[in-house]
Motif scaffolding. Structure first.
Motif, PDB file in Angstrom:
ATOM      1  N   VAL A  13      -6.441   0.312   6.922  1.00 16.80           N
ATOM      2  CA  VAL A  13      -7.221   0.826   5.793  1.00 16.80           C
ATOM      3  C   VAL A  13      -7.329  -0.238   4.703  1.00 16.80           C
ATOM      4  O   VAL A  13      -8.403  -0.469   4.161  1.00 16.80           O
ATOM      5  CB  VAL A  13      -6.593   2.129   5.243  1.00 16.80           C
ATOM      6  N   PHE A  14      -6.230  -0.898   4.386  1.00 17.62           N
ATOM      7  CA  PHE A  14      -6.249  -1.920   3.342  1.00 17.62           C
ATOM      8  C   PHE A  14      -7.235  -3.026   3.707  1.00 17.62           C
ATOM      9  O   PHE A  14      -8.075  -3.406   2.893  1.00 17.62           O
ATOM     10  CB  PHE A  14      -4.848  -2.501   3.136  1.00 17.62           C
ATOM     11  N   LYS A  15      -7.155  -3.526   4.938  1.00 18.22           N
ATOM     12  CA  LYS A  15      -8.038  -4.619   5.349  1.00 18.22           C
ATOM     13  C   LYS A  15      -9.502  -4.198   5.352  1.00 18.22           C
ATOM     14  O   LYS A  15     -10.377  -4.964   4.952  1.00 18.22           O
ATOM     15  CB  LYS A  15      -7.626  -5.145   6.720  1.00 18.22           C
ATOM     16  N   LEU A  16      -9.783  -2.971   5.769  1.00 13.58           N
ATOM     17  CA  LEU A  16     -11.164  -2.494   5.825  1.00 13.58           C
ATOM     18  C   LEU A  16     -11.752  -2.210   4.447  1.00 13.58           C
ATOM     19  O   LEU A  16     -12.926  -2.492   4.197  1.00 13.58           O
ATOM     20  CB  LEU A  16     -11.258  -1.232   6.680  1.00 13.58           C
ATOM     21  N   LEU A  17     -10.961  -1.636   3.559  1.00 15.02           N
ATOM     22  CA  LEU A  17     -11.497  -1.154   2.291  1.00 15.02           C
ATOM     23  C   LEU A  17     -11.138  -1.991   1.064  1.00 15.02           C
ATOM     24  O   LEU A  17     -11.796  -1.879   0.034  1.00 15.02           O
ATOM     25  CB  LEU A  17     -11.066   0.296   2.067  1.00 15.02           C
ATOM     26  N   VAL A  18     -10.102  -2.807   1.168  1.00 18.67           N
ATOM     27  CA  VAL A  18      -9.674  -3.603   0.018  1.00 18.67           C
ATOM     28  C   VAL A  18      -9.925  -5.087   0.276  1.00 18.67           C
ATOM     29  O   VAL A  18     -10.542  -5.773  -0.518  1.00 18.67           O
ATOM     30  CB  VAL A  18      -8.190  -3.351  -0.327  1.00 18.67           C
ATOM     31  N   GLY A  19      -9.431  -5.570   1.404  1.00 19.77           N
ATOM     32  CA  GLY A  19      -9.622  -6.980   1.734  1.00 19.77           C
ATOM     33  C   GLY A  19      -8.478  -7.515   2.567  1.00 19.77           C
ATOM     34  O   GLY A  19      -7.585  -6.780   2.992  1.00 19.77           O
ATOM     35  N   GLU A  20      -8.531  -8.802   2.808  1.00 19.74           N
ATOM     36  CA  GLU A  20      -7.506  -9.450   3.619  1.00 19.74           C
ATOM     37  C   GLU A  20      -6.139  -9.374   2.940  1.00 19.74           C
ATOM     38  O   GLU A  20      -6.049  -9.342   1.709  1.00 19.74           O
ATOM     39  CB  GLU A  20      -7.867 -10.914   3.877  1.00 19.74           C
ATOM     40  N   ILE A  21      -5.120  -9.370   3.763  1.00 21.17           N
ATOM     41  CA  ILE A  21      -3.746  -9.376   3.272  1.00 21.17           C
ATOM     42  C   ILE A  21      -3.307 -10.838   3.227  1.00 21.17           C
ATOM     43  O   ILE A  21      -3.291 -11.505   4.269  1.00 21.17           O
ATOM     44  CB  ILE A  21      -2.832  -8.555   4.207  1.00 21.17           C
ATOM     45  N   PRO A  22      -2.995 -11.357   2.031  1.00 21.71           N
ATOM     46  CA  PRO A  22      -2.609 -12.765   1.940  1.00 21.71           C
ATOM     47  C   PRO A  22      -1.387 -13.079   2.802  1.00 21.71           C
ATOM     48  O   PRO A  22      -0.514 -12.226   3.000  1.00 21.71           O
ATOM     49  CB  PRO A  22      -2.272 -12.944   0.456  1.00 21.71           C
ATOM     50  N   GLU A  23      -1.332 -14.298   3.282  1.00 23.84           N
ATOM     51  CA  GLU A  23      -0.195 -14.724   4.099  1.00 23.84           C
ATOM     52  C   GLU A  23       1.086 -14.600   3.289  1.00 23.84           C
ATOM     53  O   GLU A  23       1.131 -14.948   2.103  1.00 23.84           O
ATOM     54  CB  GLU A  23      -0.372 -16.168   4.557  1.00 23.84           C
ATOM     55  N   GLY A  24       2.118 -14.046   3.905  1.00 21.97           N
ATOM     56  CA  GLY A  24       3.399 -13.845   3.232  1.00 21.97           C
ATOM     57  C   GLY A  24       3.474 -12.546   2.442  1.00 21.97           C
ATOM     58  O   GLY A  24       4.484 -12.265   1.826  1.00 21.97           O
ATOM     59  N   PHE A  25       2.403 -11.772   2.467  1.00 22.50           N
ATOM     60  CA  PHE A  25       2.362 -10.500   1.747  1.00 22.50           C
ATOM     61  C   PHE A  25       2.409  -9.340   2.732  1.00 22.50           C
ATOM     62  O   PHE A  25       2.073  -9.500   3.901  1.00 22.50           O
ATOM     63  CB  PHE A  25       1.081 -10.381   0.915  1.00 22.50           C
ATOM     64  N   GLN A  26       2.822  -8.198   2.242  1.00 19.94           N
ATOM     65  CA  GLN A  26       2.833  -6.966   3.017  1.00 19.94           C
ATOM     66  C   GLN A  26       2.109  -5.896   2.219  1.00 19.94           C
ATOM     67  O   GLN A  26       2.041  -5.970   0.993  1.00 19.94           O
ATOM     68  CB  GLN A  26       4.258  -6.517   3.312  1.00 19.94           C
ATOM     69  N   VAL A  27       1.573  -4.909   2.917  1.00 20.19           N
ATOM     70  CA  VAL A  27       0.933  -3.792   2.234  1.00 20.19           C
ATOM     71  C   VAL A  27       2.020  -2.783   1.903  1.00 20.19           C
ATOM     72  O   VAL A  27       2.782  -2.365   2.769  1.00 20.19           O
ATOM     73  CB  VAL A  27      -0.167  -3.155   3.098  1.00 20.19           C
ATOM     74  N   SER A  28       2.079  -2.418   0.634  1.00 15.89           N
ATOM     75  CA  SER A  28       3.104  -1.500   0.154  1.00 15.89           C
ATOM     76  C   SER A  28       2.434  -0.355  -0.579  1.00 15.89           C
ATOM     77  O   SER A  28       1.327  -0.489  -1.097  1.00 15.89           O
ATOM     78  CB  SER A  28       4.046  -2.247  -0.787  1.00 15.89           C
ATOM     79  N   HIS A  29       3.107   0.769  -0.612  1.00 16.75           N
ATOM     80  CA  HIS A  29       2.619   1.908  -1.383  1.00 16.75           C
ATOM     81  C   HIS A  29       2.950   1.643  -2.837  1.00 16.75           C
ATOM     82  O   HIS A  29       4.087   1.337  -3.180  1.00 16.75           O
ATOM     83  CB  HIS A  29       3.259   3.203  -0.872  1.00 16.75           C
ATOM     84  N   ALA A  30       1.932   1.725  -3.674  1.00 15.08           N
ATOM     85  CA  ALA A  30       2.082   1.386  -5.086  1.00 15.08           C
ATOM     86  C   ALA A  30       3.118   2.284  -5.745  1.00 15.08           C
ATOM     87  O   ALA A  30       3.157   3.479  -5.500  1.00 15.08           O
ATOM     88  CB  ALA A  30       0.736   1.515  -5.793  1.00 15.08           C
ATOM     89  N   GLU A  31       3.939   1.682  -6.565  1.00 14.93           N
ATOM     90  CA  GLU A  31       4.913   2.470  -7.305  1.00 14.93           C
ATOM     91  C   GLU A  31       4.170   3.354  -8.293  1.00 14.93           C
ATOM     92  O   GLU A  31       3.128   2.957  -8.793  1.00 14.93           O
ATOM     93  CB  GLU A  31       5.881   1.535  -8.020  1.00 14.93           C
ATOM     94  N   PRO A  32       4.590   4.555  -8.598  1.00 17.75           N
ATOM     95  CA  PRO A  32       5.904   5.094  -8.284  1.00 17.75           C
ATOM     96  C   PRO A  32       5.975   5.815  -6.944  1.00 17.75           C
ATOM     97  O   PRO A  32       6.960   6.466  -6.644  1.00 17.75           O
ATOM     98  CB  PRO A  32       6.146   6.060  -9.426  1.00 17.75           C
ATOM     99  N   ARG A  33       4.949   5.734  -6.138  1.00 18.13           N
ATOM    100  CA  ARG A  33       4.942   6.472  -4.871  1.00 18.13           C
ATOM    101  C   ARG A  33       6.041   5.989  -3.930  1.00 18.13           C
ATOM    102  O   ARG A  33       6.733   6.771  -3.339  1.00 18.13           O
ATOM    103  CB  ARG A  33       3.576   6.385  -4.221  1.00 18.13           C
ATOM    104  N   GLY A  34       6.163   4.702  -3.747  1.00 19.48           N
ATOM    105  CA  GLY A  34       7.235   4.135  -2.944  1.00 19.48           C
ATOM    106  C   GLY A  34       7.305   4.668  -1.527  1.00 19.48           C
ATOM    107  O   GLY A  34       6.354   5.180  -0.989  1.00 19.48           O
ATOM    108  N   ARG A  35       8.457   4.551  -0.939  1.00 17.42           N
ATOM    109  CA  ARG A  35       8.640   4.883   0.478  1.00 17.42           C
ATOM    110  C   ARG A  35       8.496   6.356   0.785  1.00 17.42           C
ATOM    111  O   ARG A  35       8.354   6.739   1.935  1.00 17.42           O
ATOM    112  CB  ARG A  35       9.994   4.375   0.971  1.00 17.42           C
TER     113      ARG A  35
END
Length: 58
Positions: A13-35
């Protein structure tokens, strides 16, 4: 499955709707949502963060 490979839905979803994930980065749920909201794939609730930050949030 994407192109015959199992993918994590929040990354797809992130790649399709937001853009590429930079090298060394991970897609995370924005705080305060968290895990606690790991099933969420709303692109407004996702962000690319450095790997160290993603691990801190877990």
């Amino acid at each position: 499955m994407v192109a015959g490979t199992t993918k994590l839905v929040h990354r797809v979803v992130f790649k399709l709707l937001v853009g590429e994930i930079p090298e060394g980065f991970q897609v995370s749920h924005a705080e305060p949502r968290g895990r606690h909201h790991t099933r969420c794939c709303n692109p407004n609730h996702l962000e690319a963060v450095p790997k160290e930050e993603a691990l801190r949030r877990d």
